[in-house]
Motif scaffolding. Structure first.
Motif, short mmCIF file in Angstrom:
data_model
loop_
_atom_site.label_atom_id
_atom_site.label_comp_id
_atom_site.label_asym_id
_atom_site.label_seq_id
_atom_site.Cartn_x
_atom_site.Cartn_y
_atom_site.Cartn_z
N THR A 66 0.81 -1.21 0.00
CA THR A 66 0.00 0.00 0.00
C THR A 66 0.84 1.26 0.00
N ARG A 67 2.19 1.12 0.17
CA ARG A 67 3.04 2.31 0.20
C ARG A 67 4.16 2.14 -0.82
N TRP A 68 4.63 3.28 -1.35
CA TRP A 68 5.73 3.21 -2.31
C TRP A 68 6.93 2.52 -1.68
N SER A 69 7.14 2.77 -0.38
CA SER A 69 8.31 2.19 0.28
C SER A 69 8.20 0.66 0.40
N ASP A 70 7.00 0.12 0.23
CA ASP A 70 6.87 -1.35 0.23
C ASP A 70 7.55 -1.96 -0.99
N LEU A 71 7.67 -1.18 -2.06
CA LEU A 71 8.27 -1.70 -3.29
C LEU A 71 9.78 -1.62 -3.23
N ASN A 72 10.27 -0.51 -2.67
CA ASN A 72 11.70 -0.25 -2.68
C ASN A 72 11.96 0.72 -1.53
N PRO A 73 12.87 0.38 -0.61
CA PRO A 73 13.10 1.26 0.55
C PRO A 73 13.54 2.67 0.15
N ASP A 74 14.07 2.82 -1.09
CA ASP A 74 14.49 4.15 -1.52
C ASP A 74 13.32 5.05 -1.89
N PHE A 75 12.18 4.44 -2.17
CA PHE A 75 11.01 5.23 -2.55
C PHE A 75 10.43 5.91 -1.32
N PRO A 76 9.73 7.04 -1.50
CA PRO A 76 9.18 7.75 -0.34
C PRO A 76 8.17 6.89 0.42
N ASP A 77 8.09 7.19 1.72
CA ASP A 77 7.13 6.47 2.55
C ASP A 77 5.77 7.16 2.42
N ALA A 78 5.17 7.00 1.25
CA ALA A 78 3.88 7.64 1.00
C ALA A 78 2.94 6.59 0.41
N SER A 79 1.65 6.81 0.55
CA SER A 79 0.71 5.78 0.10
C SER A 79 0.77 5.65 -1.42
N LEU A 80 0.66 4.42 -1.87
CA LEU A 80 0.71 4.11 -3.31
C LEU A 80 -0.73 4.07 -3.81
N ASN A 81 -1.09 5.08 -4.60
CA ASN A 81 -2.48 5.17 -5.04
C ASN A 81 -2.61 4.63 -6.46
N LEU A 82 -3.37 3.58 -6.61
CA LEU A 82 -3.41 2.87 -7.89
C LEU A 82 -4.66 3.22 -8.69
N TYR A 83 -4.45 3.35 -10.01
CA TYR A 83 -5.55 3.63 -10.94
C TYR A 83 -5.43 2.64 -12.09
N GLY A 84 -6.51 1.96 -12.42
CA GLY A 84 -6.40 0.98 -13.49
C GLY A 84 -7.72 0.70 -14.15
N ALA A 85 -7.66 -0.16 -15.18
CA ALA A 85 -8.84 -0.47 -15.98
C ALA A 85 -9.87 -1.22 -15.14
N GLY A 86 -11.13 -0.96 -15.42
CA GLY A 86 -12.20 -1.67 -14.74
C GLY A 86 -12.38 -3.06 -15.32
N PRO A 87 -12.99 -3.96 -14.56
CA PRO A 87 -13.06 -5.37 -14.97
C PRO A 87 -13.88 -5.63 -16.23
N ASP A 88 -14.60 -4.64 -16.77
CA ASP A 88 -15.35 -4.89 -17.99
C ASP A 88 -14.55 -4.58 -19.24
N SER A 89 -13.30 -4.13 -19.08
CA SER A 89 -12.57 -3.70 -20.27
C SER A 89 -11.56 -4.76 -20.70
N GLY A 90 -11.30 -4.80 -21.98
CA GLY A 90 -10.32 -5.72 -22.53
C GLY A 90 -8.92 -5.39 -22.02
N THR A 91 -8.68 -4.10 -21.72
CA THR A 91 -7.39 -3.71 -21.17
C THR A 91 -7.12 -4.46 -19.87
N PHE A 92 -8.16 -4.55 -19.04
CA PHE A 92 -8.04 -5.27 -17.77
C PHE A 92 -7.68 -6.73 -18.02
#
Lengths: 342, 322
Positions: free
Chosen positions: A154-180
């Motif tokens: 849930t945080r950028w720092s969860d991916l890499n300790p060098d990344f800021p300790d801020a929440s990772l806000n995700l945006y993505g395709a909805g489940p009805d789309s072919g992109t998803f």
């Protein structure tokens, strides 16, 4: 006396409305050239829609009303369902036809020709002020988007300790789309398996606005939406199998370097309808060398390589039916593999 | 409730030893203040609602007004935002509304008339009544699904103007029925009895008196129903309205005999709300301006229809006096 007047007024009102309607309809008489024109019905993915719309528009201008084309947006699945009932001449889809859909087609006696027409590149985007990340590899993307990540990454720092300790806000395709479907298949390894705690929308403009206003955002959507908003977004490079960080572009997608996030989009043509002169002429128009590159680039998609188009035309001209874009396990294969270009 | 009762019990006791005058005026002032606060709160809430609407409209005007021109109404959709227009969309909307009105008005008015004037009060009528009021509140997408199964597939109307018109007619028939019934109910009983006293049959009474008196309210209900239908997107998307269509259906009025044809009923179509939806989902912001302009046209259409309804109501209210 007064009742009569009222009745007359009411009748007058109705008459006026009718007259108005009739007049308006009479106004549109001149364009009623549809009497003997051949009709081509196309339906399917909203991702592919801009390409088909542009082609249909130019084609109708070129034919001067001899052939009419309609294009709908029922989605890849909805379009193929109609197609396999024999209601459409052409279905467009942002993913290859599935085994169950092929069975439906067979049951209804619909034979089809599968034509890849262009690439769409799913683009990873962050806020332009995001300085800490330039590229991501597939493993990290999987770590972010897989179902197990829900509530844990849930945080950028969860991916890499060098990344800021801020929440990772995700945006993505909805489940009805072919992109998803495509993104989950190539990133999480399992079609439609994704975490659910992110901002999901079938409308990519909402995702664009979300990422553009959120410094700690990470999102994905089609390349055309990135191009139109490149001043308020930053695209991330994706590290491919060869270990190169590649940004989506005409060359990187066409050359096959932007993997695995570039995907082909398709037209499925009903073979019986191919006997109609209009359908054949539409396809000839579509695959004319000038149109296929110019119009497809214009609407923000990436045309296939010239050699690939020649192979696609071979398939069309020899009327080779069936799908070749899934392997035996049902996984999507690349254009080169499918067309034996490797 | 309990508190109210407690207070009323205390009431008579207080009347025996009255409050001092200062206390009374103090209590009055307090109540007036409370009144004032409530009025203020109400005003603020109303302003917030109106302001939101005004802001939305202003945004639409800013975005859409520059795109509104005569060409916008007579151009087909296009890949060039500047060249794209709403020709097929508004013609489609108009034709679909025509079908809707021709189906929903006779059916709705007749059903309302029957329920109010002719039907016996029994469990069957009650059942129908409950269902009609329920149907008026059913989400529109449900009608779309019903129509997809019934009109599009079973009756094989396909994705045609007829199918869309029938779908939207289904959607507004309950509205028309309810409006008709209310209008008829407003006709006083003594009018009916006076007509019977003159020896009319029930049909004569209805046709010569009840219907003419309630025409205004019925028309109002019809127009409100139609203005609901004109903005509907969900049911027509469900039955498969198209998005790109750069030709018009065959005109219903022709130059040669028999002058009228019904081929257009079978034609593919698109509608204003669908065109707006499509433009909004495009990546290019220029298309969003087109969407705003088309939305303005749709809002203007709805406003016009509602204004007609208000005018009719006003006119008939003035003329009919019991």
């Amino acid at each position: 006396m007064e009742f009569l007047a009222q009745k007359r007024f009411a009748a007058g009102c109705v008459l006026c409305l009718l007259c108005l309607a009739v007049l308006m309809l009479a106004g549109c008489r001149k364009a009623g050239s549809g009497q003997s024109a051949e009709l081509i019905q196309i339906d399917g993915s909203s991702t592919v829609y801009p390409i088909i719309e542009a082609m249909a528009e130019e084609f109708q201008i070129a034919e001067q009303g001899a052939v009419n084309v309609t294009v709908g947006i029922s989605g890849s699945g909805g379009g193929l369902k109609k197609f396999c009932r024999g209601e459409l001449a052409i279905a467009n889809a942002s993913r290859p036809i599935e085994a169950s859909e092929i069975r439906n087609c067979q049951r209804a006696g619909v034979n089809f020709i599968e034509l890849p027409i262009a690439y769409d590149a799913i683009t990873l985007v962050v806020h332009p002020h995001n300085q800490w990340v330039q590229s991501l590899d597939v493993a990290t993307l999987k770590q972010i988007w897989e179902p197990q990540a829900q509530g844990r990454v849930t945080r950028w720092s969860d991916l890499n300790p060098d990344f800021p300790d801020a929440s990772l806000n995700l945006y993505g395709a909805g489940p009805d789309s072919g992109t998803f479907d495509y993104f989950t298949a190539v990133i999480n390894g399992d079609e439609r398996a994704s975490r659910g705690d992110y901002t999901a929308s079938e409308d990519d403009n909402i995702l664009v606005r979300g990422v553009a206003n959120d410094k700690f955002a990470l999102g994905y959507f089609g390349l055309a939406y990135y191009h139109e908003n490149s001043n308020q977004l930053k695209a991330l490079a994706v590290i491919n199998q060869q270990g190169n960080a590649v940004l989506p572009s005409l060359d990187s997608v066409r050359g096959g370097a932007y993997q695995p996030l570039s995907r082909p989009v398709f037209m499925y043509v009903n073979t019986q309808m191919l006997q109609q002169k209009g359908v054949r002429r539409f396809l000839d128009f579509f695959f004319a060398p000038k149109n296929r590159t110019e119009i497809i680039t214009w609407v923000g998609y990436i045309p296939l390589a010239e050699a690939t188009y020649e192979r696609v035309l071979d398939i069309l001209n020899q009327e080779r039916t069936g799908s070749r874009f899934r392997d035996d396990a049902g996984h999507v294969v690349s254009v080169e593999q499918a067309l034996h270009l490797l | 409730m309990a508190r109210l009762r407690a207070r009323s019990r205390r009431g008579p006791a207080q009347s025996h030893n009255p409050m001092p005058e200062a206390a009374i005026s103090e209590a009055l002032a307090r109540r007036k203040r409370r009144d004032g606060w409530f009025a203020l709160a109400g005003l603020l809430i109303m302003l917030a609602a109106v302001l939101t609407l005004v802001l939305l409209l202003a945004q639409l005007l800013v975005d859409g007004l520059p795109r509104l021109s005569l060409e916008f109404f007579v151009e087909f959709p296009s890949r060039f935002p500047q060249r794209a227009g709403i020709y097929s969309a508004w013609i489609g909307t108009l034709l679909v509304m025509l079908v809707t009105a021709f189906v929903a008005v006779p059916l709705g008015v007749a059903a309302g008339l029957y329920l109010e004037e002719y039907a016996r009060r029994n469990w069957l009528t009650d059942l129908i009544e409950i269902n009609v009021s329920n149907l008026a509140g059913v989400p529109s997408i449900i009608y779309g699904l019903l129509a997809l199964g019934l009109f599009v597939n079973r009756f094989s109307l396909g994705q045609s103007i007829a199918a869309a018109g029938l779908t939207l007619a289904l959607l507004i028939i309950p509205v028309v029925i309810v409006a008709t019934r209310e209008a008829i109910r407003a006709v006083p009983r003594n009018m009916r009895e006076a007509a019977y006293a003159m020896g009319t049959t029930q049909w004569q009474m209805v046709a010569h008196h009840v219907l003419p008196y309630s025409t205004g309210s019925i028309l109002t209900g019809i127009i409100i129903g139609l203005s609901r239908a004109i903005g509907e997107t969900a049911p027509v998307i469900t039955i498969g309205a198209l998005t790109f269509i750069a030709f018009l259906p065959e005109a219903p009025i022709g130059g040669e005999f028999p002058y009228i044809n019904f081929n257009w009923l079978d034609a593919p179509f698109t509608l204003l709300p669908i065109q707006i939806f499509n433009w909004l989902s495009r990546p290019q912001t220029e298309f969003h301006a087109n969407a705003a302009a088309a939305a303005l046209v749709l809002i203007a259409l709805t406003l016009c229809m509602n204004a007609t309804a208000i005018y009719l109501r006003y006119r008939y209210r003035r003329r009919v006096q019991w």
